[in-house]
Every structure is written in structure tokens, then in C-alpha cells.
Design an enzyme around this catalytic site. Structure first.
Site, PDB file in Angstrom:
ATOM      1  CG  HIS A 161      11.079  15.715   4.402  1.00 52.12           C
ATOM      2  ND1 HIS A 161      11.312  15.261   3.129  1.00 52.12           N
ATOM      3  CD2 HIS A 161      10.866  17.052   4.297  1.00 52.12           C
ATOM      4  CE1 HIS A 161      11.252  16.283   2.277  1.00 52.12           C
ATOM      5  NE2 HIS A 161      10.981  17.369   2.967  1.00 52.12           N
ATOM      6  CD  GLU A 214      11.806  21.018   3.912  1.00 51.39           C
ATOM      7  OE1 GLU A 214      11.621  21.853   3.025  1.00 51.39           O
ATOM      8  OE2 GLU A 214      11.880  19.789   3.708  1.00 51.39           O
ATOM      9  CG  HIS A 250       6.418  20.076   3.286  1.00 46.84           C
ATOM     10  ND1 HIS A 250       6.733  18.929   3.986  1.00 46.84           N
ATOM     11  CD2 HIS A 250       7.459  20.277   2.438  1.00 46.84           C
ATOM     12  CE1 HIS A 250       7.908  18.476   3.587  1.00 46.84           C
ATOM     13  NE2 HIS A 250       8.372  19.272   2.642  1.00 46.84           N
ATOM     14  NE  ARG A 278       7.376  12.681  -6.098  1.00 46.35           N
ATOM     15  CZ  ARG A 278       8.307  11.913  -6.642  1.00 46.35           C
ATOM     16  NH1 ARG A 278       8.021  10.684  -7.037  1.00 46.35           N
ATOM     17  NH2 ARG A 278       9.531  12.361  -6.793  1.00 46.35           N
TER      18      ARG A 278
END
Length: 335
Positions: free
Chosen positions: A99, A116, A172, A192
Site C-alpha cells: 500500500h 494497517e 504482505h 498488487r
């Protein structure tokens, strides 16, 4: 305002082709399909809003209630709604993602970036997560160009109770057989890197975002589990795991009646049955139901003998003062 019990929005079917049935079968969610990967417990995302199911605002979406008095709920005027809380069920391994941070996402995507954190709720024996990259002096772009990206991934065994902090730029992926509690910035800014050769419903490989992923990856981020630090408090103890500029994540170890901090919006997800009381009301929560405690609510406390997951707006200065030298065990609190 009052403590609001939330009905999740579910992402299922083709939206989460990697999802399973654990949200319904184990976590007792009212999932709408056999394959359901995400329960958006607290969400103000357009078209994917969670819904209040108790009190004066029963039946209204979170966004509708925020429009009534945003600052009373969040505790600050900055918009849009900053956080998103999910429970995820990965029956199959997710794509490898990264991200962007705000500095990259805002000019390139017109949205905020995404940091996150995960708490592992359940995992099959031997299940793993991809978390960061193996140390190397070789540029990641060279490894990707040779088609050897998979070999660069750092894999960790997933164990219930473990917490992983995933700042922007950390590569991740959830492995198959893992269920997690995820608190994040309210953003879908995702690139991605790799998707294991899977194809979409049109029979074609899903889109990769290799250039942007390489742009935002911070290959040298330390890839290690977050140990957390515990403090004794009235009614039990609190284990703090994350407190950065975006959100906090802690586990309340409730042994009776535990008062909650005031002035900060919080999300409560108990791992057993409990009650939440505040000045003017009380609700019961079943295991893995979620309640939103607005920042303006006074006298809130959790009643029971159980662990309760609590995330929400950060309170870094108070957490740092409570922990002292142990603050280094809390992700995002000291840099």
C-alpha cells in the site's frame, strides 16, 4: 450520542474469491454466501457502510449518523472518516500487495494511503503469512525482472494472538487458513505485486501493478511480530500493540468492570459475551460483534471476564506515559 452496535457489510463471492465460510460457521456472522472473505465491522465506505442496530439510530448507516454530528463521534473535525475495521477469512492465499502512503496516494490516486495492522484470530496448523522481504543487497526491481519475486518474500507462521503492524510500503499477504482482525486507514489504495497465477471470472490473469508497487515498497522495513506491552488498570489489564499517527490497537484483558478512556473514538470487539455500559445506557455484545464508542460518550466501561479487542483513534502520548521504557514494544509509538 451513545455506544452503537454495528451490523457489518460483507464482501463475498467474486469480490473475495479467496474467502471461505469461517465468518459464518465460526465467528457467527450473518454472511450472505458460502464464500465470504470480509466482514466490514465499522465502515463508512460508500456503498459498503456498516449499519447501527440499536438505539435512536437503529437502521441508519454509519455515514448517515456521521453526517449528523461527525466531530462528536470521531473526536476531531478532519474528514473523511479515517478508519476501517474488518474481520477476514482467507481460505486461500491472497495476492501479494503493498500500500502507498499518503504522500504517494493523494497525488497519484486521489485518495489517502493505507497503513494497517493484523491480529491473528485463528490459523490452521502450519498456515503462514507473507510479511516483508528477506534481507538482500540486490535491488527488488532486479529480482522482479528475473521473475523471482516469490523467493524474496519473508514468510511467518501464523499463530493466534500474534500481531503484525503493516505500515505503508510493507509487502504482505495473508496465507490460506488464516482469519484476522484488521484495523486500517479507510482507504482501498492497493497495488498488487503477485497473484499466484490466478485468473478472474473472465479467464484472464488479474491485473498487477508492478511499477507502482516498486515505487512505494520500502524493502528495508523491519519484518517482525509486534510484542506489545501490558499495563495493569482498573478492572484488569490492557496490552497495547499499535499506536501510530493513524490508529491504535490493544487487547483489554477484562476481569470485572473496566473503564474505557474518554475523548477518543474506539471500536470494541469482544471474544466472548460482555456488556458495555455508559452514562445513560447499556448493551450486551456477543462474541465478535463490534460496537463503536463515540468520542463524546462519558462513563463507558466493559463488564465481564474475557479479552476484548479495542482499536480506534490513537492516544499515543498517554500510552507512552503509561508504558515508559516498554513503549518500544508498541508499533508506531517510538521511531
Amino acid at each position: 450520542m451513545y455506544v452503537m452496535k454495528m451490523k457489518p457489510y460483507y464482501r463475498h463471492g467474486e469480490m473475495t474469491p479467496w474467502g471461505g465460510s469461517m465468518l459464518r460457521d465460526v465467528f457467527m456472522k450473518d454472511a450472505p454466501a458460502d464464500r465470504c472473505g470480509e466482514s466490514l465491522e465499522v465502515s463508512a465506505l460508500s456503498g459498503m457502510e456498516s449499519v447501527i442496530v440499536n438505539g435512536e439510530y437503529e437502521g441508519k448507516t454509519l455515514k448517515e449518523v456521521l453526517d449528523m454530528d461527525y466531530e462528536a463521534i470521531v473526536g476531531e473535525a478532519k474528514k473523511p472518516f479515517p478508519l476501517l475495521l474488518k474481520i477476514l477469512d482467507a481460505k486461500e492465499t491472497l495476492s501479494v500487495q503493498v500500500h502507498p502512503g499518503d504522500d504517494y496516494a493523494i497525488p497519484n490516486e486521489g485518495k489517502y494511503g493505507k497503513t494497517e495492522a493484523w491480529m491473528i484470530l485463528n490459523a490452521e496448523i502450519g498456515a503462514k503469512i507473507a510479511f516483508g522481504l528477506k534481507p538482500t543487497d540486490e535491488p527488488l526491481s532486479d529480482i522482479v525482472a528475473r521473475g523471482e519475486f516469490e523467493s524474496a518474500l519473508n514468510w511467518e507462521i501464523a499463530r493466534p494472538g500474534d500481531v503484525y503492524y503493516i505500515p505503508h510500503g510493507m509487502v504482505h499477504a495473508l496465507g490460506g487458513g488464516v482469519q484476522v482482525y484488521e484495523i486500517q486507514q479507510s482507504s482501498d489504495a492497493t497495488y498488487r505485486f503477485w497473484d499466484w497465477g490466478r485468473v478472474g471470472k473472465d479467464g484472464k490473469p488479474r491485473e498487477l501493478h508492478t511499477k507502482k508497487a516498486l515505487d512505494v515498497t520500502r524493502a528495508n522495513l523491519k519484518a517482525e511480530r509486534t510484542p506489545g506491552a501490558t499495563v495493569i488498570t482498573e478492572g484488569g489489564s490492557i496490552t497495547h500493540f499499535v499506536s501510530d499517527e493513524n490508529f491504535s490497537l490493544a487487547r483489554l484483558n477484562v476481569a470485572g468492570r473496566m473503564p474505557l478512556p474518554e475523548g477518543k473514538m474506539a471500536f470494541l470487539t469482544p471474544m466472548g459475551e460482555c456488556e458495555v455500559e455508559w452514562d445513560g445506557g447499556k448493551i450486551a455484545l456477543a462474541p465478535f460483534e463490534t460496537a463503536l464508542v463515540p468520542a463524546c460518550v462519558k462513563g463507558a466501561c466493559v463488564i465481564g471476564r474475557l479479552p476484548v479487542l479495542m482499536s480506534g483513534m490513537p492516544d499515543s502520548e498517554n500510552v507512552k506515559a503509561a508504558l515508559g521504557y516498554r513503549a518500544e514494544n508498541v508499533a508506531g509509538l517510538t521511531e
